[in-house]
Design a protein around this motif. Structure first.
Motif, PDB file in Angstrom:
ATOM      1  N   LYS A 116      42.639  71.810  19.667  1.00  7.19           N
ATOM      2  CA  LYS A 116      41.130  71.980  19.776  1.00  7.19           C
ATOM      3  C   LYS A 116      40.802  72.911  21.065  1.00  7.19           C
ATOM      4  O   LYS A 116      39.395  73.290  21.221  1.00  7.19           O
ATOM      5  CB  LYS A 116      40.198  70.456  19.862  1.00  7.19           C
ATOM      6  N   ASP A 117      41.663  73.168  21.848  1.00  2.88           N
ATOM      7  CA  ASP A 117      41.284  73.989  23.025  1.00  2.88           C
ATOM      8  C   ASP A 117      42.762  74.554  23.497  1.00  2.88           C
ATOM      9  O   ASP A 117      43.773  74.438  22.747  1.00  2.88           O
ATOM     10  CB  ASP A 117      40.756  73.093  24.142  1.00  2.88           C
ATOM     11  N   ARG A 118      42.650  75.426  24.401  1.00  5.82           N
ATOM     12  CA  ARG A 118      44.052  76.102  24.913  1.00  5.82           C
ATOM     13  C   ARG A 118      44.944  75.274  25.444  1.00  5.82           C
ATOM     14  O   ARG A 118      46.148  75.698  25.129  1.00  5.82           O
ATOM     15  CB  ARG A 118      43.575  77.045  26.109  1.00  5.82           C
ATOM     16  N   HIS A 119      44.639  74.317  26.047  1.00  2.00           N
ATOM     17  CA  HIS A 119      45.545  73.225  26.621  1.00  2.00           C
ATOM     18  C   HIS A 119      46.237  72.315  25.384  1.00  2.00           C
ATOM     19  O   HIS A 119      47.463  72.552  25.442  1.00  2.00           O
ATOM     20  CB  HIS A 119      45.026  72.156  27.417  1.00  2.00           C
ATOM     21  N   SER A 120      45.656  72.098  24.522  1.00  3.87           N
ATOM     22  CA  SER A 120      46.153  71.328  23.454  1.00  3.87           C
ATOM     23  C   SER A 120      47.028  72.283  22.645  1.00  3.87           C
ATOM     24  O   SER A 120      48.092  71.811  21.922  1.00  3.87           O
ATOM     25  CB  SER A 120      45.280  70.410  22.566  1.00  3.87           C
ATOM     26  N   LYS A 122      34.685  78.925  17.045  1.00  2.00           N
ATOM     27  CA  LYS A 122      35.556  78.333  18.048  1.00  2.00           C
ATOM     28  C   LYS A 122      37.207  78.473  17.249  1.00  2.00           C
ATOM     29  O   LYS A 122      37.800  78.863  18.316  1.00  2.00           O
ATOM     30  CB  LYS A 122      35.479  76.868  18.132  1.00  2.00           C
ATOM     31  N   ASN A 123      37.194  78.340  16.100  1.00  2.00           N
ATOM     32  CA  ASN A 123      38.729  78.870  15.714  1.00  2.00           C
ATOM     33  C   ASN A 123      39.146  80.142  15.807  1.00  2.00           C
ATOM     34  O   ASN A 123      40.372  80.414  16.234  1.00  2.00           O
ATOM     35  CB  ASN A 123      38.972  78.363  14.327  1.00  2.00           C
ATOM     36  N   LEU A 156      39.751  80.689  19.384  1.00  2.00           N
ATOM     37  CA  LEU A 156      41.044  80.290  20.016  1.00  2.00           C
ATOM     38  C   LEU A 156      42.265  81.032  19.235  1.00  2.00           C
ATOM     39  O   LEU A 156      43.231  81.264  19.984  1.00  2.00           O
ATOM     40  CB  LEU A 156      41.080  78.861  19.748  1.00  2.00           C
TER      41      LEU A 156
END
Length: 217
Positions: free
Chosen positions: A114-118, A146-147, A150
């Protein structure tokens, strides 16, 4: 013939249809429309027995059509149907478990970034691909911004292939390809009118041939 290996390719998500024969016909027709890298077969709320039957109906059609058959989630169904791989819609632990059990014999990809970290946490597992979006996430004509954002970051940073959920419009493949993603996943854009599935795949490939950036060797 275009060199499809050097640009974004199509992944189909098998449609939610009540009858196995209907689903088999729709997927087979779609695959006759042109290049498709793989087909993901979701469970769509079926019990294991019905899902097993659906997988056994679709896997040979997918493979005969030159694509890899990926079963979403159920590892036993994937093994018994002789699928090529697994699409894991769960998070980090689910992907890690599937990879430990099934790689390198089967393709294992997916995740829930869902984000850069995950996304980076998933990347550390070295799956065959990461998936951005949801299998039933094509609720609008265009891909989720958002997709795309990312995916663009991921493609510029990481070598592991990225698959982004497209929108309801065939034209959404252009935005996904423009992000640098290796794969665009399509469901409703191809199967909303099953009788025109082959035409939709042909149109999507034509757009990618014309407008998708080419990858460097």
């Amino acid at each position: 013939m275009s060199d499809v290996e050097h640009r974004c390719r199509i992944v189909l998500i098998a449609p939610d249809m009540p009858e196995d024969d209907e689903a088999r016909r729709a997927v087979g027709d779609a695959l006759r429309g042109g290049d498709v890298a793989s087909v993901i077969v979701p469970q769509y709320g079926q019990d294991e027995r019905a899902f097993q039957k659906r997988a056994e109906a679709l896997v040979p059609v997918i493979q005969d059509g030159g694509a890899a058959a990926l079963i979403a989630g159920d590892t036993r169904v994937a093994a018994r149907s002789r699928a090529d791989g697994l699409h894991i819609a769960g998070g980090l632990d689910a992907v890690a478990e599937a990879m430990e059990r099934f790689t390198p014999d089967m393709i294992v990809g997916g995740g829930r970034a869902k984000d850069r970290h995950s996304a980076l946490e998933l990347g550390e597992l070295r799956p065959d691909y990461i998936f951005l979006g949801k299998l039933e996430g094509d609720i609008k004509p265009d891909p989720h911004p958002k997709n795309l954002e990312l995916g663009q970051w991921w493609a510029s940073m990481v070598e592991i292939p990225c698959m982004i959920m497209g929108g309801q419009s065939i034209g959404s493949v252009v935005a996904v390809a423009g992000s640098g993603a290796e794969f665009v996943a399509l469901r409703g854009a191809v199967f909303a009118d099953p009788g025109k599935a082959a035409m939709a795949v042909a149109e999507a490939n034509a757009l990618l041939d014309e407008k998708a950036p080419r990858f460097e060797d």
